[in-house]
Design a protein around this motif. Structure first.
Motif, PDB file in Angstrom:
ATOM      1  N   MET A  44       0.592  -1.029  -0.023  1.00  0.00           N
ATOM      2  CA  MET A  44      -0.042  -0.001  -0.145  1.00  0.00           C
ATOM      3  C   MET A  44       0.896   1.279   0.040  1.00  0.00           C
ATOM      4  O   MET A  44       1.291   1.854   1.258  1.00  0.00           O
ATOM      5  N   VAL A  45       1.091   1.827  -1.194  1.00  0.00           N
ATOM      6  CA  VAL A  45       2.072   2.938  -1.208  1.00  0.00           C
ATOM      7  C   VAL A  45       1.337   4.052  -1.088  1.00  0.00           C
ATOM      8  O   VAL A  45       0.098   4.336  -1.436  1.00  0.00           O
ATOM      9  N   GLY A  46       1.731   4.745  -0.173  1.00  0.00           N
ATOM     10  CA  GLY A  46       1.129   6.258  -0.108  1.00  0.00           C
ATOM     11  C   GLY A  46      -0.172   6.117   0.686  1.00  0.00           C
ATOM     12  O   GLY A  46      -1.014   6.944   0.538  1.00  0.00           O
ATOM     13  N   PHE A  47      -0.220   5.170   1.594  1.00  0.00           N
ATOM     14  CA  PHE A  47      -1.649   5.274   2.351  1.00  0.00           C
ATOM     15  C   PHE A  47      -1.744   6.464   3.279  1.00  0.00           C
ATOM     16  O   PHE A  47      -2.681   7.150   3.405  1.00  0.00           O
ATOM     17  N   LYS A  48      -0.921   6.903   3.795  1.00  0.00           N
ATOM     18  CA  LYS A  48      -0.840   7.872   4.954  1.00  0.00           C
ATOM     19  C   LYS A  48      -1.253   9.023   4.349  1.00  0.00           C
ATOM     20  O   LYS A  48      -2.287   9.790   4.859  1.00  0.00           O
ATOM     21  N   PRO A  49      -0.391   9.747   3.277  1.00  0.00           N
ATOM     22  CA  PRO A  49      -1.086  11.040   2.770  1.00  0.00           C
ATOM     23  C   PRO A  49      -2.367  10.758   1.998  1.00  0.00           C
ATOM     24  O   PRO A  49      -3.214  11.892   2.220  1.00  0.00           O
ATOM     25  N   ALA A  50      -2.688   9.588   1.526  1.00  0.00           N
ATOM     26  CA  ALA A  50      -3.971   9.583   0.698  1.00  0.00           C
ATOM     27  C   ALA A  50      -5.075   9.549   1.886  1.00  0.00           C
ATOM     28  O   ALA A  50      -6.130  10.066   1.792  1.00  0.00           O
ATOM     29  N   PHE A  51      -4.768   9.051   3.123  1.00  0.00           N
ATOM     30  CA  PHE A  51      -5.880   9.017   4.293  1.00  0.00           C
ATOM     31  C   PHE A  51      -5.932  10.442   4.845  1.00  0.00           C
ATOM     32  O   PHE A  51      -7.306  10.788   4.858  1.00  0.00           O
ATOM     33  N   ILE A  52      -4.874  10.993   4.958  1.00  0.00           N
ATOM     34  CA  ILE A  52      -5.078  12.579   5.343  1.00  0.00           C
ATOM     35  C   ILE A  52      -5.908  13.255   4.503  1.00  0.00           C
ATOM     36  O   ILE A  52      -6.749  14.089   4.735  1.00  0.00           O
ATOM     37  N   ASN A  53      -5.557  13.269   2.989  1.00  0.00           N
ATOM     38  CA  ASN A  53      -6.300  13.673   2.295  1.00  0.00           C
ATOM     39  C   ASN A  53      -7.751  13.524   2.174  1.00  0.00           C
ATOM     40  O   ASN A  53      -8.365  14.411   2.028  1.00  0.00           O
ATOM     41  N   GLU A  54      -8.087  12.209   2.187  1.00  0.00           N
ATOM     42  CA  GLU A  54      -9.670  11.918   2.382  1.00  0.00           C
ATOM     43  C   GLU A  54     -10.197  12.307   3.627  1.00  0.00           C
ATOM     44  O   GLU A  54     -11.318  12.988   3.456  1.00  0.00           O
ATOM     45  N   ILE A  55      -9.318  12.415   4.595  1.00  0.00           N
ATOM     46  CA  ILE A  55     -10.053  13.237   6.083  1.00  0.00           C
ATOM     47  C   ILE A  55     -10.382  14.788   5.735  1.00  0.00           C
ATOM     48  O   ILE A  55     -11.505  15.235   5.959  1.00  0.00           O
ATOM     49  N   VAL A  56      -9.348  15.433   5.242  1.00  0.00           N
ATOM     50  CA  VAL A  56      -9.539  16.675   4.882  1.00  0.00           C
ATOM     51  C   VAL A  56     -10.761  17.018   3.765  1.00  0.00           C
ATOM     52  O   VAL A  56     -11.583  17.688   4.217  1.00  0.00           O
ATOM     53  N   LYS A  57     -10.774  16.207   2.873  1.00  0.00           N
ATOM     54  CA  LYS A  57     -12.019  16.333   2.123  1.00  0.00           C
ATOM     55  C   LYS A  57     -13.228  16.063   2.666  1.00  0.00           C
ATOM     56  O   LYS A  57     -14.336  16.824   2.580  1.00  0.00           O
ATOM     57  N   LEU A  58     -13.605  14.845   3.519  1.00  0.00           N
ATOM     58  CA  LEU A  58     -14.414  14.651   4.472  1.00  0.00           C
ATOM     59  C   LEU A  58     -15.031  15.745   5.295  1.00  0.00           C
ATOM     60  O   LEU A  58     -16.054  16.312   5.361  1.00  0.00           O
ATOM     61  N   LEU A  59     -14.001  16.488   5.933  1.00  0.00           N
ATOM     62  CA  LEU A  59     -14.228  17.435   6.931  1.00  0.00           C
ATOM     63  C   LEU A  59     -14.620  18.835   6.276  1.00  0.00           C
ATOM     64  O   LEU A  59     -15.461  19.621   6.798  1.00  0.00           O
ATOM     65  N   LYS A  60     -14.607  19.069   5.023  1.00  0.00           N
ATOM     66  CA  LYS A  60     -14.890  20.031   4.244  1.00  0.00           C
ATOM     67  C   LYS A  60     -16.364  19.949   3.834  1.00  0.00           C
ATOM     68  O   LYS A  60     -17.066  21.043   3.306  1.00  0.00           O
ATOM     69  N   LYS A  61     -16.903  18.788   3.809  1.00  0.00           N
ATOM     70  CA  LYS A  61     -18.315  18.517   3.356  1.00  0.00           C
ATOM     71  C   LYS A  61     -19.354  18.921   4.351  1.00  0.00           C
ATOM     72  O   LYS A  61     -19.159  18.746   5.526  1.00  0.00           O
ATOM     73  N   LYS A  62     -20.273  19.368   3.653  1.00  0.00           N
ATOM     74  CA  LYS A  62     -21.454  19.964   4.601  1.00  0.00           C
ATOM     75  C   LYS A  62     -22.090  18.851   5.269  1.00  0.00           C
ATOM     76  O   LYS A  62     -22.732  19.078   6.365  1.00  0.00           O
ATOM     77  N   LYS A  63     -22.045  17.615   4.873  1.00  0.00           N
ATOM     78  CA  LYS A  63     -22.585  16.255   5.457  1.00  0.00           C
ATOM     79  C   LYS A  63     -22.443  16.314   6.856  1.00  0.00           C
ATOM     80  O   LYS A  63     -22.895  15.613   7.664  1.00  0.00           O
ATOM     81  N   ILE A  64     -20.866  16.335   7.151  1.00  0.00           N
ATOM     82  CA  ILE A  64     -20.349  16.369   8.433  1.00  0.00           C
ATOM     83  C   ILE A  64     -21.194  17.149   9.313  1.00  0.00           C
ATOM     84  O   ILE A  64     -21.575  16.684  10.595  1.00  0.00           O
ATOM     85  N   VAL A  65     -21.504  18.511   9.202  1.00  0.00           N
ATOM     86  CA  VAL A  65     -22.227  19.485   9.980  1.00  0.00           C
ATOM     87  C   VAL A  65     -23.470  18.853  10.059  1.00  0.00           C
ATOM     88  O   VAL A  65     -23.963  18.795  11.016  1.00  0.00           O
ATOM     89  N   ALA A  66     -24.257  18.264   8.960  1.00  0.00           N
ATOM     90  CA  ALA A  66     -25.572  17.800   9.119  1.00  0.00           C
ATOM     91  C   ALA A  66     -25.583  16.664   9.838  1.00  0.00           C
ATOM     92  O   ALA A  66     -26.414  16.522  10.860  1.00  0.00           O
ATOM     93  N   ALA A  67     -24.663  15.865   9.686  1.00  0.00           N
ATOM     94  CA  ALA A  67     -24.586  14.710  10.542  1.00  0.00           C
ATOM     95  C   ALA A  67     -24.430  15.018  12.121  1.00  0.00           C
ATOM     96  O   ALA A  67     -25.215  14.637  12.933  1.00  0.00           O
TER      97      ALA A  67
END
Lengths: 250, 421
Positions: free
Chosen positions: A1-24
């Motif tokens: 699994m090359v580059g799991f960590k940066p990808a993971f951080i990338n995904e989290i940042v993307k998720l946090l920017k979503k309005k869905k998180i606030v809605a949840a």
């Protein structure tokens, strides 16, 4: 699994920017508040003690796991796969020097984190509400039970989310995946009732398996069997989902 | 050896699938203690209906408030499925020292009932040829209509609570099932509904005479604990079932009350239960007819006015009369007539005049008669309030068990006894 960590951080940042998180988050707070109001109303209106302080979080959980939690887990999963494919942002993710398995696992791990965070959020809120409104019957054992119940709930919901991931890699349209997930969810629950002997095969019937963890006499073998069932189906969904994700053209 | 990505994927999928399928199957085969208990209850019920020749069931209900007994009821039930006989006695004791009891015996020919209040036996004898299919035998609740559906619903509601039932093998064969739920495990809905039900029940009780001496619980009502055990013997019958439900609450003075309902069922003396018919020699006995038909005290004349509306007034234009001339050995004979006053014949044409005779041998004895047009019709007499009879004419049979009567105009079917004063 090359580059799991940066990808993971990338995904989290993307998720946090979503309005869905606030809605949840807002819906979770609302659920706890409405639950507390109902319990208080029943207590004063009818003189019944539906729940004590440490039982309140369990009542909230029993409703939460069948409504907000799987719903938002489904939203997030669809967003991560179908959403990115349809808005063509998947390209950006995949052109990075990260293997497909890395991207896929990062997405799944973020999904897991979301489910866990949502559970913990509701747990803390409902414990606080319970202690605040029904302080008479608090106990340490009760708190431990609550933590155990909420933690145990993570597994079946995560496995269900993996099923949604599989579906969203199988079908292109996000809306279709959403409705299919709901049908699977309700269908499994229904089949579990009608064919109760075969209920072990339907993952959603295990959503309330937390009751096993907090019983007076723990049924260890049953818990073990259910862990195996969920792990087995989880691995199946994960690999099948990955296989499809891997073969997808951008 | 380095596996290719594709092989890896297939391998791990296969691994996941096999773990899933094998454990799910194992889980299914093992079932839960709850399912086994249910099976055991089913076999027991089926065997009690038929299979076991005779047996005794004891049941004991105790209701306690903290440590004060509010009510205790015990029943003793002996059954013999071969002789089709049963014997049943019940004693109920209340907190204020009052107690009630009754006793009953039933077999193919006779049924005897005695209450604790009077020292008198009520005896009903049944004719030889009567089909007493429903002598007070035990009927299997799992065979009732709709039982499978209810079972499904209960199973669904029970959900994961199923796994709270523990099954343990006994060294002498059979199993012990046990389970307990504390306040945390009782589902909130079940808790709320049952607490509410009990609260209502207590309110109703308070309106009744103070037999139970219930404390009025005002607030904080909740199910505190539910426990149960069931012992299955080596033949696979549940021979001992006990259950406790504890409900807690606070009354208006702030005192905490724990209401406990304890239930014990015991199945015993399989194959050795003996049922003896009570000796009624010299006892105070009252015979009761098994279908409450007419007896000799009903002999007499009964009347019903024929009333019509004429020029805005009600006018009595005549009388319908039933005369019961004799009731002997279940045989009833009598006559029916409609006597219209002279001048009103046009208002009530075709007066019925007939004699009848019939034998009372079931709940709906019927007789045939000839109407003024010379046709055969069916009628039936029923008992009404004391001194009153109820007559059905022109009965039309729909099938074996149901029928319809076509009433004649201005006829309310009620006949009052004519008393000579």
């Amino acid at each position: 699994m090359v580059g799991f960590k940066p990808a993971f951080i990338n995904e989290i940042v993307k998720l946090l920017k979503k309005k869905k998180i606030v809605a949840a988050a807002i819906l979770s707070i609302l659920a706890v508040l409405i639950g507390q109001v109902a319990v208080t109303a029943i207590k004063h209106g009818l003189g019944l003690r539906v729940v004590g302080s440490t039982e309140f979080p369990l009542v909230v959980l029993s409703i939460f796991i069948y409504t907000i939690l799987p719903l938002f887990a489904t939203f997030v999963a669809i967003d991560m796969f179908n959403g990115e494919f349809s808005s063509n942002t998947m390209k950006i993710t995949l052109t990075r020097p990260v293997s497909r398995l890395g991207v896929y696992s990062a997405k799944v791990a973020t999904l897991a984190l979301f489910i866990l965070a949502n559970l913990m959020f509701v747990m803390i809120l409902s414990i606080l509400a319970g202690l605040l409104f029904n302080p008479s019957s608090a106990s340490l054992i009760g708190i431990i039970r609550v933590v155990l119940a909420y933690s145990a709930t993570f597994l079946p919901v995560f496995v269900f989310a993996l099923l949604v991931v599989l579906l969203s890699n199988l079908i292109r349209g996000g809306l279709a995946v959403f409705f299919l997930s709901i049908i699977v969810f309700i269908g499994f629950k229904f089949l579990g009732i009608v064919f109760s002997t075969y209920s072990s095969f339907f993952i959603t019937t295990m959503f309330d398996w937390y009751t096993l963890w907090i019983s007076e006499t723990m049924n260890g073998y049953k818990i073990f069997r259910q862990i195996l069932i969920m792990a087995g189906s989880g691995i199946m969904f994960f690999t099948a989902g990955y296989y499809l994700f891997d073969r997808k053209d951008i | 050896m380095k596996l290719s990505k594709k092989k890896m994927t297939v391998l791990s999928f296969a691994l996941g699938a096999s773990v899933f399928v094998s454990t799910a199957f194992a889980d299914m085969m093992l079932g839960s203690g709850y399912d086994r208990l249910k099976d055991s209850a089913k076999t027991t019920a089926a065997q009690m209906e038929k299979g076991l020749n005779n047996y005794t069931i004891e049941a004991l209900f105790t209701l306690k408030d903290n440590d004060h007994t509010l009510m205790q009821a015990s029943t003793f039930n002996k059954m013999d499925t071969q002789k089709q006989a049963s014997e049943n006695s019940t004693v109920t004791q209340y907190a204020n020292g009052e107690s009630t009891s009754n006793y009953s015996y039933s077999d193919k020919q006779v049924s005897i009932w005695k209450s604790g209040i009077e020292n008198k036996y009520y005896v009903t004898e049944f004719p030889e040829d009567m089909d007493r299919e429903n002598w007070s035998k035990f009927s299997n609740p799992f065979n009732e209509k709709g039982a499978p559906e209810i079972e499904k619903i209960v199973d669904a509601l029970v959900g994961n609570l199923k796994d709270y039932v523990q099954a343990e093998d006994r060294p002498e064969g059979g199993r012990i099932y046990s389970g307990s739920l504390s306040a945390t495990q009782v589902p909130a809905i079940v808790n709320a509904v049952s607490s509410f039900g009990v609260k209502q029940m207590m309110r109703d009780q308070a309106h009744m005479e103070g037999k139970m001496e219930f404390a009025e619980i005002e607030s904080d009502i909740h199910v505190k604990k539910v426990t149960g055990t069931a012992i299955e013997n080596k033949e696979g019958f549940l021979e001992n079932v006990t259950g406790d439900i504890m409900l807690s609450g606070v009354d208006k003075n702030g005192v905490q009350h724990d209401l406990t309902l304890n239930v014990v069922f015991k199945l015993s003396d399989v194959g050795t239960t003996k049922i003896t018919k009570p000796d009624l020699d010299g006892a105070n006995v009252e015979k009761v007819s098994h279908f409450g038909g007419l007896t000799s005290k009903h002999v007499g004349t009964y009347k019903n006015d024929i009333v019509v509306e004429k020029d805005g007034k009600f006018v009595k234009i005549g009388e319908r009369v039933i005369e019961i001339t004799s009731v002997d050995g279940g045989k009833v004979s009598g006559a029916y007539s409609e006597n219209v006053k002279p001048g009103f014949e046009t208002d009530h044409p075709d007066s019925y005049q007939f004699k009848f005779e019939y034998k009372q041998n079931d709940y709906n004895p019927k007789f045939t008669y000839t109407n003024p047009k010379g046709e055969q019709e069916t009628g039936s007499i029923h008992l009404s309030n004391p001194g009153k009879l109820y007559l059905d004419l022109q009965i039309e049979m729909i099938d074996k068990d149901s029928w319809r009567s076509n009433t004649r105009p201005n006829f309310d079917q009620q006949f009052n006894r004519v008393f000579e004063e």
